[in-house]
Every structure is written in C-alpha cells, then in structure tokens.
Design an enzyme around this catalytic site. Structure first.
Site, mmCIF file in Angstrom:
data_model
loop_
_atom_site.group_PDB
_atom_site.id
_atom_site.type_symbol
_atom_site.label_atom_id
_atom_site.label_comp_id
_atom_site.label_asym_id
_atom_site.label_seq_id
_atom_site.Cartn_x
_atom_site.Cartn_y
_atom_site.Cartn_z
ATOM 1 C CG ASN A 30 -28.872 50.025 -8.048
ATOM 2 O OD1 ASN A 30 -28.771 50.138 -6.832
ATOM 3 N ND2 ASN A 30 -30.118 49.504 -8.658
ATOM 4 C CG ASP A 40 -30.668 44.456 -7.529
ATOM 5 O OD1 ASP A 40 -30.694 43.710 -6.608
ATOM 6 O OD2 ASP A 40 -30.213 45.608 -7.537
ATOM 7 C CB SER A 123 -21.191 44.755 -16.088
ATOM 8 O OG SER A 123 -20.964 45.570 -14.877
ATOM 9 N N GLY A 125 -26.013 42.764 -18.437
ATOM 10 C CA GLY A 125 -27.553 43.179 -18.756
ATOM 11 C C GLY A 125 -27.421 44.653 -19.034
HETATM 12 P P1 ADP Z 1 -26.222 44.270 -14.842
HETATM 13 O O1 ADP Z 1 -27.327 45.517 -14.231
HETATM 14 O O2 ADP Z 1 -24.974 44.252 -13.904
HETATM 15 O O3 ADP Z 1 -25.858 44.371 -16.161
HETATM 16 P P2 ADP Z 1 -28.510 42.380 -15.141
HETATM 17 O O4 ADP Z 1 -29.215 41.875 -14.033
HETATM 18 O O5 ADP Z 1 -29.094 43.371 -15.871
HETATM 19 O O6 ADP Z 1 -27.237 43.309 -14.574
HETATM 20 O O7 ADP Z 1 -27.754 41.389 -16.023
HETATM 21 C C1 ADP Z 1 -26.737 40.576 -15.880
HETATM 22 C C2 ADP Z 1 -26.878 39.313 -16.595
HETATM 23 O O8 ADP Z 1 -27.357 38.369 -15.792
HETATM 24 C C3 ADP Z 1 -27.333 39.365 -17.881
HETATM 25 O O9 ADP Z 1 -26.399 38.784 -18.910
HETATM 26 C C4 ADP Z 1 -28.580 38.888 -17.661
HETATM 27 O O10 ADP Z 1 -29.047 38.136 -18.928
HETATM 28 C C5 ADP Z 1 -28.650 37.549 -16.702
HETATM 29 N N1 ADP Z 1 -29.798 37.410 -16.086
HETATM 30 C C6 ADP Z 1 -30.796 38.102 -15.858
HETATM 31 N N2 ADP Z 1 -31.757 37.117 -14.668
HETATM 32 C C7 ADP Z 1 -30.888 36.262 -14.348
HETATM 33 C C8 ADP Z 1 -31.014 35.123 -13.443
HETATM 34 N N3 ADP Z 1 -32.415 35.000 -12.845
HETATM 35 N N4 ADP Z 1 -30.257 34.280 -13.287
HETATM 36 C C9 ADP Z 1 -29.010 34.383 -13.953
HETATM 37 N N5 ADP Z 1 -28.480 35.451 -14.951
HETATM 38 C C10 ADP Z 1 -29.658 36.290 -14.996
#
Ligand code: ADP
Length: 189
Positions: A30, A40, A123, A125
């Site tokens: 973010n 993150d 983006s 998630g």
């Molecule tokens: P944003 O805030 O940009 O939407 P998120 O971290 O919430 O980012 O999610 C981005 C994508 O990464 C989602 O599709 C989520 O399911 C996926 N994700 C979550 N944890 C992991 C991980 N450890 N490795 C790869 N992808 C992940």
C-alpha cells in the site's frame, strides 16, 4: 504453463510468492509501504523486521509506481514494492494504474540488472480488482514489455489458488494464440 517472448519466458505457477527464488519478488504493497495484510504481511513476516526498517526510509510509494529494497531473510535478493489501485468501478483510471504497477516493477528489475522476477496477482485481493480483468491487464503489460525489452529473462506469476491460476492460463493462451497468428501472417522475407 510457460510461453516465450523473444529471449524471455513468462511462466504461470500456483504457489506462495514468499518462497520464490527469483532475483526479485514483487510485493502488492500500500502507499505507506509500512506493511499490511495479504501478500504484504506474508512478505514482511518471511523477510524479517529489517525489511520494514528499510521501507521506513523510502517515504511511501504512489499508486502505479514501484520501489526496490533488499530481500533480507527471503530467498529472493530483492523485493520490488508496487502499489496497485483500489478497484472502485473501473472508471477511475484503475486499468492504467494497474498496468503502470506492472510496468514500473519490470523497469526497476531491468535497471537493477535482475534476470528474474515473480509477481503476485496485484490488486486482486483486499483491493478488489476483478480477477479476469486484472489477469488481462497484467499479462498484456508483461507481454508488451518483453516484446520491447531484452530483460528480465524470466517473469513468473505466482497465483495462490487453482482458480486464479486457471484464469491466468486461459488469458495467456489467448495472447499466445494471437502472437502465433501474427507471426504466421507475417510476410516471408
Ligand atoms: P492487494 O491489496 O493488492 O489486493 P493482496 O495481498 O490482498 O493484494 O492480494 C493479492 C493477491 O495475492 C490475491 O489474489 C491473493 O489471493 C494473493 N495472495 C495472498 N497471499 C499470497 C501469497 N503468499 N503468495 C501469492 N499470492 C498470494
């Protein structure tokens, strides 16, 4: 699934971004760069507190931009922190900002002579970007970049679940088919 664009590979795998051994992994951060949930949080937990300490020195990051740090306890030597857009309705510049997040990350990898980079689906998630639209933008941006730049040699997208991997495979297949048609219809020299 893997396809070749000039001298580079685009690879789609199911997995965990924190476990990748590419030269850089990309963090879906973010604007504060001071940590959050999802990817993150997982990256900061795996990298250790030194990552947050370096992030504090960066002064945040605008949406659509990217910044690079070391990887600390990660297998990847670097983390490229990029900020994708929060999805509202698709009419607030979200496609341009999402494309820019991918492009700026690829530019930073190239400027730092990194041969390989792994992206999560930025983006899609907490930020709520519809998965199929985001996959089109991500893969189109990566393909366009690799058509015009010789590095990085490997761009991997690491998708967390089977359905998201599936969506990306379908979209990449469309692009691969189109690239083949273009090369078949090119005049012989
Ligand atoms: P944003 O805030 O940009 O939407 P998120 O971290 O919430 O980012 O999610 C981005 C994508 O990464 C989602 O599709 C989520 O399911 C996926 N994700 C979550 N944890 C992991 C991980 N450890 N490795 C790869 N992808 C992940």
């Amino acid at each position: 699934m893997q396809i070749q664009i000039n001298e580079s590979q685009i690879e789609l795998v199911r997995g965990d971004i924190t476990q990748q051994e590419t030269d850089a992994i990309v963090n879906a951060a973010n604007e504060s760069l001071l940590g959050g949930g999802g990817v993150d949080g997982a990256i900061h937990r795996a990298a250790g507190p030194e990552l947050l300490a370096e992030c504090r020195t960066l002064g945040g990051c605008a949406t659509g931009d990217a910044k690079i740090t070391r990887g600390y306890r990660l297998k990847a030597r670097h983390v490229i922190h990029t900020v994708g857009p929060i999805y509202r309705d698709g009419k607030h510049n979200e496609p341009q900002l999402l494309a820019s997040a991918y492009r700026r990350s690829l530019e930073l990898a190239r400027e730092n002579n990194l041969a390989s980079i792994a992206f999560p689906a930025i983006s899609t998630g907490i930020y709520g970007y519809p998965r199929t639209e985001a996959a089109h933008i991500a893969l189109r941006t990566i393909v366009e970049f690799l058509k015009t730049h010789a590095a990085p040699k490997l761009v991997r997208m690491v998708l967390f679940d089977a359905e998201t991997l599936n969506v990306h495979e379908r979209v990449l297949q469309e692009f691969a088919g189109r690239a083949e048609q273009e090369s078949n219809s090119a005049p012989e020299t």
